[in-house]
Design an enzyme around this catalytic site. Structure first.
Site: not given
Length: 214
Positions: A78, A119-122
């Site tokens: 994140c 785990d790309y969150e944006n």
């Protein structure tokens, strides 16, 4: 079992984690990031930013002591410090993919890694490159035998880009590591309901292995 480790920067050691030899255990080193220490994007040139106590030597040692242990690099996360990390649309997608293959292959060799977790969150409002870049990256890393396993880690706000990725490149994705804790799941029934919802929206655990990040 999967365990994210090293993201806080606090000194942590792999041998402090209890491991049962009869269970497949995967350490996800958190995180490898496509940025410099100031958080500026580096066009696919990833660097490891997990705790410096997670050395290549410690990973080799834990894998030798426990053949059931695998080590993965988790990609992005994140934030880095106070900098929010976002997927960005590369100017040249082929150059980004080439740089990513080269840098992640180097990290995998150095740290004795078997696999990679995404785990790309944006995401930007107008993302046009995530599916192609990540799908081709996974495909190339597998074809070159750099990794044997790939996982993706969506949560409720990022299901759309991951569904598209899963639909187009599901044959090279081994685990959907859904972040159920962001749904504030507290009871077994609610967990099952959330699990069933993921099947409905297209992240089908019947087609690929399915795990939870919590």
């Amino acid at each position: 079992m999967m365990e994210y480790i090293g993201a806080t920067g606090a000194p942590v050691k792999l041998d402090a984690v209890p491991i049962e030899d009869g269970i497949d255990f995967r350490f996800l080193l958190s995180f490898a990031i496509d940025s410099d220490p100031s958080g500026n994007a580096q066009d696919g040139k990833f660097s490891p930013y997990w705790a410096n106590t997670l050395t290549p030597e410690s990973i080799a040692a834990i894998k030798q002591s426990h053949p059931n242990v695998k080590a993965l690099a988790s990609i992005s996360g994140c934030s880095w410090g106070n900098k929010v990390l976002r997927w960005y649309n590369p100017v040249d997608v082929q150059r980004w993919i080439s740089n990513a293959v080269t840098s992640l292959s180097s990290i995998a060799r150095q740290y004795h890694l078997n696999s990679i977790d995404f785990d790309y969150e944006n995401f930007p409002r107008r993302d046009s490159t995530f599916t192609y870049c990540i799908g081709e990256l996974i495909t190339l890393l597998k074809n070159q035998s750099v990794i044997s396993l790939a996982t993706i880690a969506p949560y409720h706000k990022t299901t759309a880009p991951y569904i598209e990725l899963f639909e187009k490149y599901g044959d090279v994705i081994d685990f959907v590591n859904y972040q159920f804790y962001t749904d504030k799941v507290r009871k077994p029934r609610s967990y099952v309901e959330a699990f069933e919802l993921m099947k409905v929206v297209g992240l089908n655990p019947m087609e690929n292995n399915f795990s939870s990040k919590d």
